[in-house]
Design a protein around this motif. Structure first.
Motif, mmCIF file in Angstrom:
data_model
loop_
_atom_site.group_PDB
_atom_site.id
_atom_site.type_symbol
_atom_site.label_atom_id
_atom_site.label_comp_id
_atom_site.label_asym_id
_atom_site.label_seq_id
_atom_site.Cartn_x
_atom_site.Cartn_y
_atom_site.Cartn_z
ATOM 1 N N PRO A 89 -3.329 -11.525 -1.624
ATOM 2 C CA PRO A 89 -3.034 -10.149 -1.198
ATOM 3 C C PRO A 89 -2.032 -9.417 -2.089
ATOM 4 N N SER A 90 -1.283 -10.164 -2.912
ATOM 5 C CA SER A 90 -0.288 -9.502 -3.765
ATOM 6 C C SER A 90 -0.928 -8.584 -4.790
ATOM 7 N N TRP A 91 -2.212 -8.798 -5.110
ATOM 8 C CA TRP A 91 -2.920 -7.914 -6.035
ATOM 9 C C TRP A 91 -3.173 -6.544 -5.411
ATOM 10 N N LYS A 92 -3.286 -6.490 -4.089
ATOM 11 C CA LYS A 92 -3.629 -5.234 -3.413
ATOM 12 C C LYS A 92 -2.431 -4.289 -3.310
ATOM 13 N N ASN A 93 -1.238 -4.851 -3.253
ATOM 14 C CA ASN A 93 -0.042 -4.025 -3.116
ATOM 15 C C ASN A 93 1.136 -4.698 -3.814
ATOM 16 N N THR A 147 0.147 -13.859 -11.323
ATOM 17 C CA THR A 147 -0.144 -12.963 -10.202
ATOM 18 C C THR A 147 1.122 -12.196 -9.841
ATOM 19 N N ARG A 273 -11.053 -16.211 -6.163
ATOM 20 C CA ARG A 273 -10.074 -15.128 -6.069
ATOM 21 C C ARG A 273 -9.444 -14.850 -7.434
ATOM 22 N N HIS A 326 -1.784 -9.882 7.413
ATOM 23 C CA HIS A 326 -0.669 -9.454 6.579
ATOM 24 C C HIS A 326 0.380 -8.711 7.391
#
Length: 328
Positions: A89-93, A147, A273, A326
């Motif tokens: 999820p760190s890629w999204k925000n 990442t 991923r 999240h």
């Protein structure tokens, strides 16, 4: 002695919280969520929730209150698991990971380093700061994060090193292979696979399951953290890992064998991923030589313990959401 655990509701955090309680020590917990029910954390059965020194505060929303509370508690020892802890999820925000794990964490560290009582601060870091490596790497290996999650952890590790050099901040950093054991979050690979086997719900495997990992059981996490807290030198860093490398595909196969389930009955393959590292191979010789630490729980033994926990509480656990939710 007063022990404060930041991120006490993380898997490793709650394992240490319950361990220190069992030893009769004065332990405090700060976490963004409340204590889980006793079917998830079975140790809760031993205590009244009202008697536990557990404070529900969010690093992003309550950093000033966390700082005030840390000053009020005035702990002698701090173990820090607090922060955004998921990779994909760190890629999204990315901004959220950087603001939480670097900016807000650095604010809390200013409070901690100015405590008169502090004897040791221990941070749980991640091998992802090193990036993927085919060789076994020691604590002197350069950082190479891949990442936003790993970048944020590398940055705060650098910051803590600076505090150590500039202010003699009494830190130790531990970097660990993948955690597992009784009471772990259900979205993690081992409990999720066990639940799939026991309920028949499909397990979605990222890519072909070719990435390889070492796993470290909660009992070995507790023993390593205690050594960092009470036996390690200041301004020190150590690697901790299980000693049995296994591909994720073979891990799921092993869990299927333990639970007597046909692998093909529960598996589905999904996309790989982004930024996934293939290997995290940690050289733990420093921990062995300087601290006398090595893992004691074999992977099959630890998985069997985890299976037994889920079997005991299957009626409740099988009705919970197994997906990562999240929280900011």
């Amino acid at each position: 002695m007063k022990i404060l655990i930041l991120g006490s509701g993380s898997f490793a955090g709650q394992a240490l919280f319950s361990h220190f309680l069992g030893q009769g020590l004065e332990v405090f917990g700060i976490n963004r969520s409340q204590i889980k029910e006793n079917y998830h954390w079975e140790w809760v059965n031993k205590y009244s929730k009202e008697t536990l020194k557990w404070f529900e505060l969010n690093l992003n929303e309550d950093s000033e209150e966390i700082s005030r509370l840390i000053k009020e508690i005035n702990p002698t020892h701090i173990i820090d698991f607090m922060g955004q802890g998921m990779v994909a999820p760190s890629w999204k925000n990315p901004k959220l990971w950087y603001s939480t794990n670097i900016s807000e964490k650095s604010l809390i560290l200013e409070t901690i380093r100015n405590l008169d009582s502090l004897k040791k601060y221990v941070r749980a870091s991640t091998p992802e700061v090193y990036g993927s490596n085919t060789l076994f790497i020691n604590e002197k290996h350069p950082f190479n994060p891949s990442t936003p999650y790993a970048v944020s952890h590398a940055a705060i590790d650098y910051h803590i090193r600076c505090l150590g050099r500039e202010y003699d901040f009494p830190y130790s950093i531990g970097r660990f292979s993948n955690f597992y054991g009784e009471g772990q979050q259900l979205y993690r690979v081992i409990p999720r696979a066990i639940l799939s086997c026991l309920t028949g719900k499909k397990f979605i495997l990222d890519g072909k399951g070719a990435s390889k990992r070492f796993f470290i059981h909660s009992e070995d996490i507790v023993s390593s953290m205690k050594l960092l807290l009470f036996n390690s030198n200041d301004l020190s860093e150590y690697n901790f890992s299980g000693d049995e490398e296994i591909s994720i595909l073979n891990l799921i196969n092993l869990i299927c064998k333990i639970t007597n389930i046909n692998f093909r009955d529960i598996i589905e393959f999904g996309p790989e991923r982004a930024g996934k590292d293939m290997f995290y191979r940690l050289d733990c010789n420093k921990a062995l030589v300087e601290l006398g630490w090595k893992p004691k729980t074999k992977l099959i033994e630890g998985i069997e313990k985890t299976v037994n926990w889920i079997v005991r509480n299957l009626d409740k656990l099988s009705t919970e959401d197994w997906n990562y939710i999240h929280k900011e």
